[in-house]
Design a protein around this motif. Structure first.
Motif, PDB file in Angstrom:
ATOM      1  N   LEU A 120      30.909   1.964   9.886  1.00 43.98           N
ATOM      2  CA  LEU A 120      31.149   0.627   9.327  1.00 43.98           C
ATOM      3  C   LEU A 120      32.302   0.600   8.324  1.00 43.98           C
ATOM      4  O   LEU A 120      32.663  -0.448   7.808  1.00 43.98           O
ATOM      5  CB  LEU A 120      29.862   0.065   8.714  1.00 43.98           C
ATOM      6  CG  LEU A 120      28.738  -0.140   9.739  1.00 43.98           C
ATOM      7  CD1 LEU A 120      27.501  -0.734   9.073  1.00 43.98           C
ATOM      8  CD2 LEU A 120      29.197  -1.045  10.881  1.00 43.98           C
ATOM      9  N   SER A 122      35.172   1.533   9.362  1.00 47.02           N
ATOM     10  CA  SER A 122      36.296   1.381  10.279  1.00 47.02           C
ATOM     11  C   SER A 122      36.784  -0.070  10.280  1.00 47.02           C
ATOM     12  O   SER A 122      36.083  -0.973   9.857  1.00 47.02           O
ATOM     13  CB  SER A 122      35.838   1.782  11.679  1.00 47.02           C
ATOM     14  OG  SER A 122      36.600   1.142  12.662  1.00 47.02           O
ATOM     15  N   THR A 123      38.022  -0.266  10.720  1.00 45.00           N
ATOM     16  CA  THR A 123      38.533  -1.630  10.829  1.00 45.00           C
ATOM     17  C   THR A 123      38.387  -2.140  12.265  1.00 45.00           C
ATOM     18  O   THR A 123      38.749  -3.265  12.572  1.00 45.00           O
ATOM     19  CB  THR A 123      40.031  -1.690  10.441  1.00 45.00           C
ATOM     20  OG1 THR A 123      40.706  -0.675  11.185  1.00 45.00           O
ATOM     21  CG2 THR A 123      40.214  -1.447   8.959  1.00 45.00           C
ATOM     22  N   ASP A 124      37.868  -1.277  13.142  1.00 45.55           N
ATOM     23  CA  ASP A 124      37.741  -1.609  14.555  1.00 45.55           C
ATOM     24  C   ASP A 124      36.463  -2.431  14.778  1.00 45.55           C
ATOM     25  O   ASP A 124      35.359  -1.893  14.713  1.00 45.55           O
ATOM     26  CB  ASP A 124      37.684  -0.277  15.327  1.00 45.55           C
ATOM     27  CG  ASP A 124      37.542  -0.458  16.826  1.00 45.55           C
ATOM     28  OD1 ASP A 124      37.134  -1.559  17.263  1.00 45.55           O
ATOM     29  OD2 ASP A 124      37.830   0.507  17.547  1.00 45.55           O
ATOM     30  N   SER A 125      36.623  -3.725  15.032  1.00 43.53           N
ATOM     31  CA  SER A 125      35.418  -4.561  15.090  1.00 43.53           C
ATOM     32  C   SER A 125      34.599  -4.315  16.356  1.00 43.53           C
ATOM     33  O   SER A 125      33.384  -4.466  16.339  1.00 43.53           O
ATOM     34  CB  SER A 125      35.740  -6.042  14.914  1.00 43.53           C
ATOM     35  OG  SER A 125      36.865  -6.379  15.665  1.00 43.53           O
ATOM     36  N   GLU A 126      35.250  -3.908  17.436  1.00 41.58           N
ATOM     37  CA  GLU A 126      34.473  -3.577  18.646  1.00 41.58           C
ATOM     38  C   GLU A 126      33.555  -2.378  18.375  1.00 41.58           C
ATOM     39  O   GLU A 126      32.380  -2.370  18.751  1.00 41.58           O
ATOM     40  CB  GLU A 126      35.402  -3.254  19.833  1.00 41.58           C
ATOM     41  CG  GLU A 126      34.631  -3.147  21.151  1.00 41.58           C
ATOM     42  CD  GLU A 126      35.398  -2.448  22.274  1.00 41.58           C
ATOM     43  OE1 GLU A 126      36.489  -1.885  22.003  1.00 41.58           O
ATOM     44  OE2 GLU A 126      34.912  -2.466  23.416  1.00 41.58           O
ATOM     45  N   LYS A 128      32.415  -1.396  15.434  1.00 39.49           N
ATOM     46  CA  LYS A 128      31.328  -1.779  14.527  1.00 39.49           C
ATOM     47  C   LYS A 128      30.237  -2.532  15.270  1.00 39.49           C
ATOM     48  O   LYS A 128      29.046  -2.313  15.047  1.00 39.49           O
ATOM     49  CB  LYS A 128      31.883  -2.620  13.370  1.00 39.49           C
ATOM     50  CG  LYS A 128      32.714  -1.785  12.408  1.00 39.49           C
ATOM     51  CD  LYS A 128      32.986  -2.494  11.116  1.00 39.49           C
ATOM     52  CE  LYS A 128      34.263  -3.298  11.160  1.00 39.49           C
ATOM     53  NZ  LYS A 128      34.697  -3.752   9.831  1.00 39.49           N
ATOM     54  N   ALA A 129      30.667  -3.419  16.181  1.00 40.74           N
ATOM     55  CA  ALA A 129      29.684  -4.212  16.921  1.00 40.74           C
ATOM     56  C   ALA A 129      28.873  -3.345  17.880  1.00 40.74           C
ATOM     57  O   ALA A 129      27.762  -3.701  18.254  1.00 40.74           O
ATOM     58  CB  ALA A 129      30.382  -5.329  17.684  1.00 40.74           C
ATOM     59  N   ASP A 175      31.060  -9.585   6.564  1.00 37.56           N
ATOM     60  CA  ASP A 175      31.323  -9.428   8.004  1.00 37.56           C
ATOM     61  C   ASP A 175      30.312  -8.532   8.710  1.00 37.56           C
ATOM     62  O   ASP A 175      30.167  -8.603   9.923  1.00 37.56           O
ATOM     63  CB  ASP A 175      32.751  -8.917   8.234  1.00 37.56           C
ATOM     64  CG  ASP A 175      32.980  -7.540   7.630  1.00 37.56           C
ATOM     65  OD1 ASP A 175      32.406  -7.251   6.566  1.00 37.56           O
ATOM     66  OD2 ASP A 175      33.706  -6.739   8.234  1.00 37.56           O
ATOM     67  N   ILE A 176      29.600  -7.685   7.960  1.00 43.31           N
ATOM     68  CA  ILE A 176      28.607  -6.826   8.612  1.00 43.31           C
ATOM     69  C   ILE A 176      27.169  -7.196   8.248  1.00 43.31           C
ATOM     70  O   ILE A 176      26.234  -6.784   8.947  1.00 43.31           O
ATOM     71  CB  ILE A 176      28.830  -5.331   8.281  1.00 43.31           C
ATOM     72  CG1 ILE A 176      28.873  -5.119   6.770  1.00 43.31           C
ATOM     73  CG2 ILE A 176      30.065  -4.802   8.970  1.00 43.31           C
ATOM     74  CD1 ILE A 176      28.805  -3.648   6.385  1.00 43.31           C
ATOM     75  N   VAL A 180      25.509  -6.779  11.628  1.00 43.59           N
ATOM     76  CA  VAL A 180      25.183  -5.373  11.847  1.00 43.59           C
ATOM     77  C   VAL A 180      23.997  -4.902  10.994  1.00 43.59           C
ATOM     78  O   VAL A 180      23.055  -4.287  11.506  1.00 43.59           O
ATOM     79  CB  VAL A 180      26.404  -4.462  11.566  1.00 43.59           C
ATOM     80  CG1 VAL A 180      26.089  -3.020  11.926  1.00 43.59           C
ATOM     81  CG2 VAL A 180      27.630  -4.941  12.330  1.00 43.59           C
TER      82      VAL A 180
END
Ligand SMILES: *[C@@H]1O[C@H](CO)[C@@H](O)[C@H](O)[C@H]1NC(C)=O
Ligand SMILES: *[C@@H]1O[C@H](CO)[C@@H](O)[C@H](O)[C@H]1NC(C)=O
Ligand SMILES: *[C@@H]1O[C@H](CO)[C@@H](O)[C@H](O)[C@H]1NC(C)=O
Ligand SMILES: *[C@@H]1O[C@H](CO)[C@@H](O)[C@H](O)[C@H]1NC(C)=O
Ligand SMILES: *[C@@H]1O[C@H](CO)[C@@H](O)[C@H](O)[C@H]1NC(C)=O
Ligand SMILES: *[C@@H]1O[C@H](CO)[C@@H](O)[C@H](O)[C@H]1NC(C)=O
Ligand SMILES: *[C@@H]1O[C@H](CO)[C@@H](O)[C@H](O)[C@H]1NC(C)=O
Ligand SMILES: *[C@@H]1O[C@H](CO)[C@@H](O)[C@H](O)[C@H]1NC(C)=O
Length: 461
Positions: A120, A122-126, A128-129, A175-176, A180
């Motif tokens: 979490l 990371s800046t990679d949203s895929e 994280k999802a 955002d999380i 998440v």
């Protein structure tokens, strides 16, 4: 049966079944070094530290074999790169468990499976999802393949929190939080697993060392306490404060009871001239104190969770010379790569006398002066050539003086040229985040390497 036999039988029963869930810290076994002992030597070293738990950053088969039939419980990790694919495919998830866990379980006591490391952050949203779906897939695979004793989790860094001070204001980033953390906490609660968190008072202190008391970060403070104005809870150290920020962040979104596991904590025993407080004295003080606190019987807990067991892994087993980033990153070890202790430490928490004075801390205040970046002792000559080319390809006229005819060309020695290139690179890029590391080939020095007409560029603090 005589009374005595019955009593003996009873006490045996208690000691067998009553292996209580202990807070005694384990150790993180990182392997980013090219000079580290073999897996089987490492297992012996882990035993010599009196650790009963070890955490790996992968599922290295040699290490899992070396841990076979020991009483050390093991936490393994699904690599970050596989998460997105695993989140989409039960088959892949099953395959991973089949090839990485089943060959060793249950004779190697694998107990925790962390899905990714600090995903979490990371800046990679895929990516994280995909985290919670991947955790669910892995959980399902374990169940369907009959692996009953392994709990699934994932490790989080403190940057998942939007606010952490005072602890009662602890809150996950927007955002999380809903996307998440809520489903993750539901999963962790349902499976009776843990929220695994990486907690480093060192990094919190080093951001603001003039306003934060070093002793408060080292569990040594006698006169500094922090009272949370909302809860009135009183804190005596930074570690508890950071843990409780997670407790309140979980509470805020409806999961007040999920247990916390400290997946990493520690203090660097060395670093660079531009990093303060990283020394053997502070590292020994912090780690001895954190072990004493966490191994205590009965458990101490934190102000928000008094008396609760707080299981943990200290970071790390070894100083790892191939970790990137600032020098502190390569100096979190309890052990030197040759297996000797950097300072006396005993993870059982039973030792109170370590013998031998610790060296006085020399860098608890900011260094002021010039620093150069030069080739480190023992650097690999093949790799040095590549690093030299890389440094020279960056920035403005970085390597002009070492070209034929330049003021630093002679003596024409690769090691001098590389040192020049590293200093020149770092002098240009430090302000934009460049480090003096080059995969462990470079190190900082305050001794001016300039000679004759050859003047090395420097960084001034
Ligand atoms: C993930 O799956 C895609 C599509 O099947 C594949 O191209 C890629 O190599 C996989 N990634 C990893 C790390 O296995
Ligand atoms: C682990 O040890 C047991 C004996 O205790 C042995 O039967 C088994 O083959 C070993 N497993 C591995 C993966 O080496
Ligand atoms: C967490 O799990 C417990 C059972 O272990 C359950 O009683 C409780 O309702 C759960 N909490 C939430 C918020 O789901
Ligand atoms: C706490 O005590 C130490 C040592 O006596 C002293 O240096 C420090 O300034 C004190 N801090 C506060 C906030 O009183
Ligand atoms: C904290 O202390 C203040 C002053 O003593 C009191 O008014 C307040 O109710 C307390 N808050 C809590 C949460 O106990
Ligand atoms: C082990 O390595 C450390 C750090 O390089 C060194 O100070 C120490 O002397 C070494 N000990 C042995 C026994 O080689
Ligand atoms: C030096 O680096 C090269 C290339 O990475 C590697 O093949 C070689 O084994 C290394 N030598 C030593 C002594 O570590
Ligand atoms: C290189 O020079 C250009 C133009 O003077 C400047 O904008 C740039 O920041 C310089 N690069 C570095 C790494 O200093």
């Amino acid at each position: 049966m005589s009374l005595l036999t019955r009593l003996l039988a009873l006490s045996l029963l208690i000691s067998v079944s009553g292996a209580k869930f202990s807070g005694r810290p384990g150790v993180n076994y990182g392997q980013l070094g090219n000079n580290l002992p073999s897996p089987s030597d490492s297992v012996n070293l882990i035993k010599s530290l009196n650790a009963k738990r070890v955490k790996l950053y992968d599922a290295n088969p040699k290490i899992l074999t070396a841990l076979n039939s020991t009483d050390i419980t093991v936490s393994v990790m699904v690599p970050n790169e596989l998460l997105v694919n695993i989140s989409k495919s039960e088959t892949l998830s099953d395959d991973w468990i089949r090839s990485n866990i089943l060959p060793f379980y249950p004779t190697t006591k694998i107990r925790y499976l962390l899905v990714g490391n600090e995903i979490l952050s990371s800046t990679d949203s895929e990516l994280k999802a995909s985290l919670v779906p991947a955790m669910r897939k892995i959980q399902r695979s374990l169940k369907s393949l009959g692996v009953k004793k392994v709990k699934v989790g994932t490790s989080l860094a403190v940057d998942v929190l939007k606010t952490s001070f005072p602890p009662s204001s602890g809150e996950f980033k927007e955002d999380i939080s809903g996307l998440v953390m809520k489903p993750m906490l539901q999963f962790l609660n349902r499976t009776k697993s843990f929220l695994f968190v990486d907690v480093y008072p060192y990094f919190a202190w080093v951001q603001d060392p003039t306003h934060m008391d070093l002793d408060y970060a080292l569990f040594e403070s006698t006169n500094v306490t922090v009272t949370d104005p909302v809860t009135n809870l009183t804190y005596h150290n930074l570690f508890d404060q950071m843990i409780d920020a997670f407790v309140f962040a979980m509470k805020r979104i409806g999961y007040p009871d999920v247990r916390i596991w400290v997946a990493e904590t520690g203090w660097p025993n060395n670093g660079d001239y531009d990093q303060i407080g990283a020394n053997i004295f502070n590292a020994a003080t912090y780690n001895r104190n954190v072990v004493k606190k966490l191994a205590a019987e009965p458990p101490v807990g934190t102000p928000a969770r008094p008396g609760k067991v707080l299981p943990s892994f200290v970071f790390a087993l070894y100083n790892e010379n191939q970790k990137t980033g600032p020098g502190t990153e390569r100096h979190f070890g309890l052990l030197h790569p040759n297996g000797t202790q950097v300072y006396g430490i005993d993870l059982s928490g039973k030792t109170t006398e370590y013998g031998g004075e610790l060296p006085a801390p020399e860098n608890n205040e900011v260094y002021k002066g010039k620093i150069w970046c030069v080739v480190a002792k023992g650097a690999n000559w093949t790799q040095l050539g590549e690093a030299l080319s890389y440094a020279c390809s960056q920035g403005n006229n970085t390597c002009d003086p070492i070209q034929p005819g330049g003021s630093c060309h002679k003596p024409d020695l690769a090691v001098l040229h590389a040192s020049y290139a590293f200093s020149s690179y770092w002098a240009q890029f430090r302000k934009s985040g460049g480090t003096c590391s080059f995969n462990g080939l470079a190190t900082q020095t305050i001794k001016d390497p300039s000679y004759g007409r050859c003047e090395f560029p420097s960084v001034t603090l």
